[in-house]
Design an enzyme around this catalytic site. Sequence first.
Site, short mmCIF file in Angstrom:
data_model
loop_
_atom_site.label_atom_id
_atom_site.label_comp_id
_atom_site.label_asym_id
_atom_site.label_seq_id
_atom_site.Cartn_x
_atom_site.Cartn_y
_atom_site.Cartn_z
CE LYS A 1 -8.95 -3.19 3.37
NZ LYS A 1 -7.98 -2.17 3.03
CD1 TRP B 1 -2.21 -2.18 1.77
CD2 TRP B 1 -2.99 -1.21 -0.08
NE1 TRP B 1 -3.24 -2.96 1.27
CE2 TRP B 1 -3.73 -2.39 0.15
CE3 TRP B 1 -3.31 -0.44 -1.21
CZ2 TRP B 1 -4.76 -2.84 -0.70
CZ3 TRP B 1 -4.33 -0.87 -2.04
CH2 TRP B 1 -5.04 -2.05 -1.79
CG ASP C 1 -3.23 3.90 4.25
OD1 ASP C 1 -4.29 3.74 4.89
OD2 ASP C 1 -2.98 3.29 3.19
C1 LIG Z 1 -7.30 -1.65 1.58
C2 LIG Z 1 -6.27 -0.63 1.75
C3 LIG Z 1 -6.14 0.46 0.89
C4 LIG Z 1 -6.97 0.62 -0.36
O1 LIG Z 1 -8.25 0.97 -0.06
P1 LIG Z 1 -9.35 1.19 -1.20
O2 LIG Z 1 -10.47 1.77 -0.39
O3 LIG Z 1 -9.66 -0.14 -1.79
O4 LIG Z 1 -8.81 2.16 -2.19
C5 LIG Z 1 -5.18 1.41 1.17
N1 LIG Z 1 -4.37 1.28 2.24
C6 LIG Z 1 -4.46 0.24 3.09
C7 LIG Z 1 -3.53 0.15 4.25
C8 LIG Z 1 -5.41 -0.76 2.87
O5 LIG Z 1 -5.51 -1.81 3.71
#
Ligand SMILES: *Cc1c(COP(=O)(O)O)cnc(C)c1O
Length: 386
Positions: free
Chosen positions: A216, A123, A192
């Site tokens: 998540k 990511w 993030d």
């Molecule tokens: C799933 C995830 C993303 C991507 O998210 P989307 O909503 O599918 O764009 C980005 N960063 C992390 C850490 C993730 O687990």
Amino acid sequence: MQEGEPRLQSYFSDGTYTKHLSYKPISTEESSRYPAVLTRAQSELMNYNGLGISVLEMSHRTPDFTHIITSAESLLRELLNIPENYRVLFMQGGGTGQFGAVPLNLMGLKEDRCADYIVTGTWSKKAAKEAEKYGKVNVIHPEADQYTGIPDSSSWPLNPSASYVYYCCNETVHGIEFNFIPDTNGVILVTDMSSNFLSRPVDVSKFGLIFAGAQKNVGSAGVTIVIVREDLLGKAYKECPTILNYAVQAKNNSLENTPPTYSIYIVKLVLEWLKNNGGTDTMNQLNNQKSSMIYDVINSSNGFYLCPVDEACRSRMNIPFRIGNLEGDTVLEQQFLEGASKLGMISLKGHRSVGGIRVSLYNAVTVEETQALAAYMKEFLNKHQK
Ligand SMILES: *Cc1c(COP(=O)(O)O)cnc(C)c1O
């Protein structure tokens, strides 16, 4: 629900990385401990707050929706102790949208238009690649293609004139989690937290910006939460799309255009659930307890289960491992997944880019469910270890 039928996860099923681990029907005791978000959403689906309509049908400009979005914000402020000088935004475009929004809004904070990206997995690598479209990116740790740890922070070649330093707090695919907040010598820190948001308390004041896609750990797909320090607003590139512009969204309380109303409502229900179940301190304890149960089985398996990640930065949310050897004995792994599935434990397959097994232990996964998985892992080990 039939006896023994796999049940939906305690409060939520996120669709993307579903967390169903249980094969027991919900007992009355359990369902009172987890006033399930889905049950609540179901009961209000056709008639929200006596209005005779659903949140799905409601305009985002009504007092009832205003109440939903302001409650979600104040619950989040309370749960994370967010200081006054931070804004909370409910945006669209997911984590990936933020990979673009962050540089579009913040790269111009300093003249040099550059940023440091600490790359520790899938990511953060993607985020760095996206940011390269909008400015100079200094990738720290670029040589790695096998992500198994966090390079020693004293060796990071940070650039003092960077507009910000970016990292991914929990690498969902590789199972690498920061248990410390990097020291950037005063440079704005951006992270993030999509996959470990609200899994523990966090000192928001250490960050310029935190973002998290909801799906998540805090709700359903469609909404992305951004917590941003107020003084960083207003420096976006003029090319920044209006809906990704933090200053515009902040000025309009996330209602510049139609927000993902139902997803925001679900976030509000999850935040209420969190508050009623002890908040981030309790989640922190439970997440320690749950992840230790799985890592203990791995560590005492004499190399039958192998987690490639350095012990110091093993994620509590996502635990990837191989069976048999570091490349993975694919026959054994398939048997493991099939056996688990028969017990109602699904979605244990590793991300398609890395293979193997991955256990995701988001807030909604209970200690009992984790125990069931640990017991299954031990049983599988005893049956197959040579
Ligand atoms: C799933 C995830 C993303 C991507 O998210 P989307 O909503 O599918 O764009 C980005 N960063 C992390 C850490 C993730 O687990």
